[in-house]
Design an enzyme around this catalytic site. Structure first.
Site, PDB file in Angstrom:
ATOM      1  N   ARG A  20     -16.827  76.777 104.011  1.00 37.94           N
ATOM      2  CA  ARG A  20     -18.340  76.004 104.521  1.00 37.94           C
ATOM      3  C   ARG A  20     -19.800  76.495 105.872  1.00 37.94           C
ATOM      4  O   ARG A  20     -20.751  77.465 106.198  1.00 37.94           O
ATOM      5  CB  ARG A  20     -18.394  74.547 104.806  1.00 37.94           C
ATOM      6  CG  ARG A  20     -17.293  73.126 103.097  1.00 37.94           C
ATOM      7  CD  ARG A  20     -17.430  72.254 104.099  1.00 37.94           C
ATOM      8  NE  ARG A  20     -15.584  72.404 103.967  1.00 37.94           N
ATOM      9  CZ  ARG A  20     -15.435  71.357 105.256  1.00 37.94           C
ATOM     10  NH1 ARG A  20     -16.787  70.172 106.414  1.00 37.94           N
ATOM     11  NH2 ARG A  20     -14.643  72.035 106.885  1.00 37.94           N
ATOM     12  N   ASN A  38     -17.348  69.698 101.450  1.00 40.42           N
ATOM     13  CA  ASN A  38     -15.590  69.344 100.741  1.00 40.42           C
ATOM     14  C   ASN A  38     -15.775  68.212  99.671  1.00 40.42           C
ATOM     15  O   ASN A  38     -16.477  67.548  99.711  1.00 40.42           O
ATOM     16  CB  ASN A  38     -14.750  69.632 101.486  1.00 40.42           C
ATOM     17  CG  ASN A  38     -14.271  71.297 102.288  1.00 40.42           C
ATOM     18  OD1 ASN A  38     -14.616  71.724 101.819  1.00 40.42           O
ATOM     19  ND2 ASN A  38     -13.542  70.971 103.475  1.00 40.42           N
TER      20      ASN A  38
END
Length: 90
Positions: A20, A38
């Protein structure tokens, strides 16, 4: 400017490996807005909105991700993006 938005669902070893953060860095460098989050099933969802060629480059990057990631599949969905409609009278 030719803009677009797309959503990607990235599968593989993509959580706990800096995916990320790396996606965010790539997006910020390219002037892309959106998010990388997520999902409970182990995937990462990436929303990308910006200049079409920049979004395309980020989408290609998602297929490999950062060095510690092991991407096995990426599913893309183009999302409608448009400027607000004009408002005319009389």
């Amino acid at each position: 400017m030719d803009t677009c938005c797309a959503k990607a669902l990235v599968t593989g070893k993509v959580q706990g490996v800096g995916f990320r953060r790396a996606a965010q860095e790539q997006a910020l460098k390219a002037g892309i807005t959106g998010h990388a989050i997520n999902l409970a099933d182990g995937r990462v969802e990436v929303l990308m909105c910006g200049e079409r060629t920049a979004v395309k480059r980020l989408a290609e990057w998602l297929r490999t991700g950062p060095g510690a990631a092991r991407v096995t599949h990426v599913e893309f969905e183009v999302i409608e993006a448009h400027a607000p409609d004009d408002f005319h009278t009389g």
